[in-house]
Design an enzyme around this catalytic site. Structure first.
Site, PDB file in Angstrom:
ATOM      1  N   LYS A 177       0.850  -1.189   0.000  1.00 31.94           N
ATOM      2  CA  LYS A 177       0.000   0.000   0.000  1.00 31.94           C
ATOM      3  C   LYS A 177       0.889   1.244   0.000  1.00 31.94           C
ATOM      4  CE  LYS A 177      -2.119   2.535   3.009  1.00 31.94           C
ATOM      5  NZ  LYS A 177      -1.933   3.819   2.284  1.00 31.94           N
ATOM      6  N   GLU A 251      10.180   1.715  10.048  1.00 30.77           N
ATOM      7  CA  GLU A 251      11.141   2.742   9.619  1.00 30.77           C
ATOM      8  C   GLU A 251      10.453   4.077   9.815  1.00 30.77           C
ATOM      9  OE1 GLU A 251      14.164   2.351   8.778  1.00 30.77           O
ATOM     10  OE2 GLU A 251      14.309   0.225   8.279  1.00 30.77           O
ATOM     11  N   CYS A 285      13.644  11.168   5.905  1.00 34.34           N
ATOM     12  CA  CYS A 285      13.721  10.728   7.300  1.00 34.34           C
ATOM     13  C   CYS A 285      15.115  10.947   7.856  1.00 34.34           C
ATOM     14  CB  CYS A 285      13.343   9.259   7.380  1.00 34.34           C
ATOM     15  SG  CYS A 285      14.249   8.243   6.208  1.00 34.34           S
ATOM     16  N   GLU A 386      10.528  16.305  14.729  1.00 31.28           N
ATOM     17  CA  GLU A 386      10.808  16.236  13.296  1.00 31.28           C
ATOM     18  C   GLU A 386       9.972  17.274  12.558  1.00 31.28           C
ATOM     19  OE1 GLU A 386       9.312  12.795  11.102  1.00 31.28           O
ATOM     20  OE2 GLU A 386      11.278  12.586  10.170  1.00 31.28           O
TER      21      GLU A 386
HETATM   22  P1  NAD Z   1       2.235   8.482   7.578  1.00 33.10           P
HETATM   23  O1  NAD Z   1       2.554   7.732   8.812  1.00 33.10           O
HETATM   24  O2  NAD Z   1       1.208   9.538   7.628  1.00 33.10           O
HETATM   25  O3  NAD Z   1       1.783   7.485   6.417  1.00 33.10           O
HETATM   26  C1  NAD Z   1       2.582   6.423   5.979  1.00 33.10           C
HETATM   27  C2  NAD Z   1       1.713   5.338   5.392  1.00 33.10           C
HETATM   28  O4  NAD Z   1       0.906   4.768   6.422  1.00 33.10           O
HETATM   29  C3  NAD Z   1       0.760   5.794   4.309  1.00 33.10           C
HETATM   30  O5  NAD Z   1       0.719   4.792   3.309  1.00 33.10           O
HETATM   31  C4  NAD Z   1      -0.565   5.885   5.051  1.00 33.10           C
HETATM   32  O6  NAD Z   1      -1.692   5.741   4.227  1.00 33.10           O
HETATM   33  C5  NAD Z   1      -0.462   4.717   6.004  1.00 33.10           C
HETATM   34  N1  NAD Z   1      -1.290   4.785   7.215  1.00 33.10           N
HETATM   35  C6  NAD Z   1      -1.808   5.870   7.810  1.00 33.10           C
HETATM   36  N2  NAD Z   1      -2.455   5.526   8.948  1.00 33.10           N
HETATM   37  C7  NAD Z   1      -2.351   4.174   9.070  1.00 33.10           C
HETATM   38  C8  NAD Z   1      -2.777   3.215  10.043  1.00 33.10           C
HETATM   39  N3  NAD Z   1      -3.453   3.566  11.131  1.00 33.10           N
HETATM   40  N4  NAD Z   1      -2.445   1.919   9.847  1.00 33.10           N
HETATM   41  C9  NAD Z   1      -1.718   1.540   8.792  1.00 33.10           C
HETATM   42  N5  NAD Z   1      -1.293   2.398   7.822  1.00 33.10           N
HETATM   43  C10 NAD Z   1      -1.590   3.706   7.965  1.00 33.10           C
HETATM   44  O7  NAD Z   1       3.651   9.075   7.095  1.00 33.10           O
HETATM   45  P2  NAD Z   1       3.927  10.076   5.884  1.00 33.10           P
HETATM   46  O8  NAD Z   1       3.472  11.435   6.268  1.00 33.10           O
HETATM   47  O9  NAD Z   1       3.452   9.464   4.613  1.00 33.10           O
HETATM   48  O10 NAD Z   1       5.525  10.059   5.817  1.00 33.10           O
HETATM   49  C11 NAD Z   1       6.330  10.932   6.522  1.00 33.10           C
HETATM   50  C12 NAD Z   1       6.991  10.222   7.668  1.00 33.10           C
HETATM   51  O11 NAD Z   1       7.684   9.069   7.190  1.00 33.10           O
HETATM   52  C13 NAD Z   1       8.055  11.056   8.354  1.00 33.10           C
HETATM   53  O12 NAD Z   1       7.927  10.947   9.757  1.00 33.10           O
HETATM   54  C14 NAD Z   1       9.361  10.424   7.912  1.00 33.10           C
HETATM   55  O13 NAD Z   1      10.423  10.612   8.789  1.00 33.10           O
HETATM   56  C15 NAD Z   1       8.980   8.998   7.760  1.00 33.10           C
HETATM   57  N6  NAD Z   1       9.897   8.294   6.869  1.00 33.10           N
HETATM   58  C16 NAD Z   1      10.764   7.376   7.397  1.00 33.10           C
HETATM   59  C17 NAD Z   1      11.688   6.726   6.574  1.00 33.10           C
HETATM   60  C18 NAD Z   1      12.648   5.695   7.122  1.00 33.10           C
HETATM   61  O14 NAD Z   1      13.160   4.907   6.343  1.00 33.10           O
HETATM   62  N7  NAD Z   1      12.918   5.667   8.409  1.00 33.10           N
HETATM   63  C19 NAD Z   1      11.730   7.025   5.216  1.00 33.10           C
HETATM   64  C20 NAD Z   1      10.840   7.967   4.715  1.00 33.10           C
HETATM   65  C21 NAD Z   1       9.918   8.594   5.550  1.00 33.10           C
END
Ligand code: NAD
Length: 494
Positions: A177, A251, A285, A386
């Site tokens: 997803k 992650e 990230c 962050e």
């Molecule tokens: P997010 O947590 O809002 O969403 C990530 C994914 O989770 C999306 O596909 C979303 O639809 C899904 N999602 C949302 N709620 C959910 C739930 N309750 N259960 C399961 N899935 C759910 O994050 P974002 O805003 O898309 O991304 C930004 C964040 O990602 C930042 O905090 C960044 O640091 C982190 N990030 C981490 C890495 C890493 O490798 N550590 C890499 C890139 C981004």
């Protein structure tokens, strides 16, 4: 430059699923706010179907040899390379990242598939000599079954490759997803998966938001959830998975410290600090969002970075001359600007930027100025939370011990950077930093072979490198009694 928009229908059991007009999500481009496409907001029943398809496909896929899996992964890598420009342009249009960044990420994704293709036929167990002569003990590595792969919007192709390549190499089937904010390259990949020849149901792609995510992460048929995204979502997933006891790889976010010592080569350290925070508009990230600088070089370093930041070319991420594009959405823009206000309230000194660019020739996208705060208190919200945007927090330190202490003082532990010409200091500080990755005299360097992941609230589990395979494999131990002797049934044999 024309962006080819993909088929946005979900892929379940080898077929594209027609869009239901009652359940759709609009996808817009952050470059100019234009409408790009509509995707499905998957229902619980559709998520159930996707997991069923993956489960069914697993019964055959687990018998496919590593050599065959490797061939398919290599073919997928070739197709990504063939279409890398198209994929990069699509991702840039979808999430606003610079075309040269997404082009590198497309090539890096292909490299990842090749790396894990090379591992697919080398998943050995061990033979284990026990204390008794008349036993034979061995382990085998078995795929965990269906893996659910959920990604964030900031680097969809690369984040997916980090998960999909080891999962398929290990012999798992998957339900993917992507983020509803930038789903298009993942949906385009569905065509390449089919063209590469993966059997039906091995890779399923669903779309949607929170509801779809919850349905995926509460299904007990799943063998592993691998998630990249924010800390609150990661926590929600870990809680959901506690109910089913499905193992999770997380992650999550970061607040990484980039540390410049007084003996650093500033010609390299200054561009390194800029790369840490302004590349990708800080939406990574691993952003080096905290710059820790030794007192004796702090003025000169800050002055030089400020000069570069003031002259960063902001604009269309598809243009060659652009150095920073928009942030991914107007919501993200609002969040970043709210963090800037908090930093001002907390008494940090605003040196550069802090708002929307005043260039009226920019399209109506979500742009934010490169922003630098100095005199940032390590305990303040800007130093602890962050931002996920182009906002740098500069803090001074007076000695190595203090630098390490400040670097380790957040709840995160994803990445870190050390700039020094003293070899002993480089090793000493690398050992003390509580982070999954330490870069020395470089920053934001990713490699397919090098394991990546966080500690503390940055998450757990590792992606890339051979360690990533362990997330998708489990160890089975087989013990064979060779003796033909009759045992005492009332005592354990040991
Ligand atoms: P997010 O947590 O809002 O969403 C990530 C994914 O989770 C999306 O596909 C979303 O639809 C899904 N999602 C949302 N709620 C959910 C739930 N309750 N259960 C399961 N899935 C759910 O994050 P974002 O805003 O898309 O991304 C930004 C964040 O990602 C930042 O905090 C960044 O640091 C982190 N990030 C981490 C890495 C890493 O490798 N550590 C890499 C890139 C981004």
């Amino acid at each position: 430059m024309t962006t080819l928009l993909p088929d946005t229908r979900m892929l379940i059991d080898g077929s594209r699923v027609p869009l239901d007009s009652e359940r759709i999500i609009a996808v817009t481009s952050p470059i100019d706010g234009s409408h790009l496409a509509e995707i499905a907001d998957a229902s619980g029943a559709q998520i159930h179907d996707a997991i069923t398809a993956a489960e069914r496909a697993f019964s055959k896929w687990r018998q496919v040899s590593g050599n065959e899996r490797a061939k398919l992964l290599n073919r997928l890598a070739d197709l990504i390379d063939r279409d890398s420009h198209e994929l990069a342009l699509l991702e840039t249009t979808d999430n606003g990242k610079l075309l040269r960044e997404t082009s590198t990420q497309a090539r890096f994704a292909a490299r990842n598939y090749r790396f894990f293709a090379g591992a697919a036929d080398k998943l050995y167990g061990h033979t284990i000599p026990l204390d008794s002569w008349d036993t034979f003990d061995y382990t085998s590595k078995e795929p965990i079954g269906v893996a659910v792969l959920i990604t964030a919007w900031n680097s969809p192709m690369q984040l997916l490759a980090n998960k999909l390549a080891p999962a398929l190499a290990a012999g798992c089937t998957v339900v993917i997803k992507p983020s509803e904010i930038a789903p298009l390259t993942t949906l385009r990949l569905a065509d390449l998966i089919a063209e590469a020849g993966f059997p039906q149901g091995v890779v399923n792609i669903v779309t949607g938001g929170v509801e779809a995510g919850i349905a995926l992460t509460t299904d007990a048929r799943v063998g592993r959830i691998s998630f990249t995204g924010s800390v609150p979502t990661g926590q929600a997933i870990a809680r959901a998975a506690a109910g089913t006891l499905v193992p999770v790889t997380l992650e999550l976010g970061g607040k990484s410290a980039n540390i410049i010592f007084d003996d650093a080569d500033l010609e390299r350290a200054v561009p390194g600090a800029v790369a840490g925070i302004f590349a990708a508009g800080g939406q990574t990230c691993i952003a080096g969002s905290r710059l820790l600088v030794h007192d004796s070089v702090a003025d000169i370093v800050t002055k030089r970075i400020a000069e570069i930041a003031r002259n960063i070319v902001i604009g269309d991420p598809r243009a060659d001359e652009t150095q920073m594009g928009p942030v991914a959405s107007s919501l993200q823009q609002e969040r970043i600007l709210a963090m800037v206000s908090k930093a001002l309230d907390d008494g940090s000194h605003l040196l550069v930027g802090g708002g929307r660019p005043d260039d009226t020739s920019l399209p109506a996208g979500s742009y934010v100025q490169p922003t630098i705060f100095t005199e940032v208190d390590p305990e303040s919200r800007l130093a602890q939370e962050e931002v996920f945007g182009p906002v740098l927090a500069v803090t001074r330190f007076s000695d190595e011990e203090q630098a390490v202490s400040i670097a380790n003082s957040t709840e995160f532990g994803l990445a870190s950077g050390i700039w020094t010409s003293d070899l002993s200091r480089a090793h000493r500080v690398a050992r003390e930093l509580v982070a999954g990755t330490v870069w020395v005299n470089t920053y934001r360097y990713s490699a397919a072979q090098a394991p990546f992941g966080g500690v503390k609230r940055s998450g757990y589990g590792r992606e890339r490198g051979l360690e990533a395979l362990d997330e998708y494999l489990r160890t089975k131990n087989v013990l064979i009694d060779l003796s033909n002797s009759v045992r005492d049934p009332f005592a354990i044999k040991a």
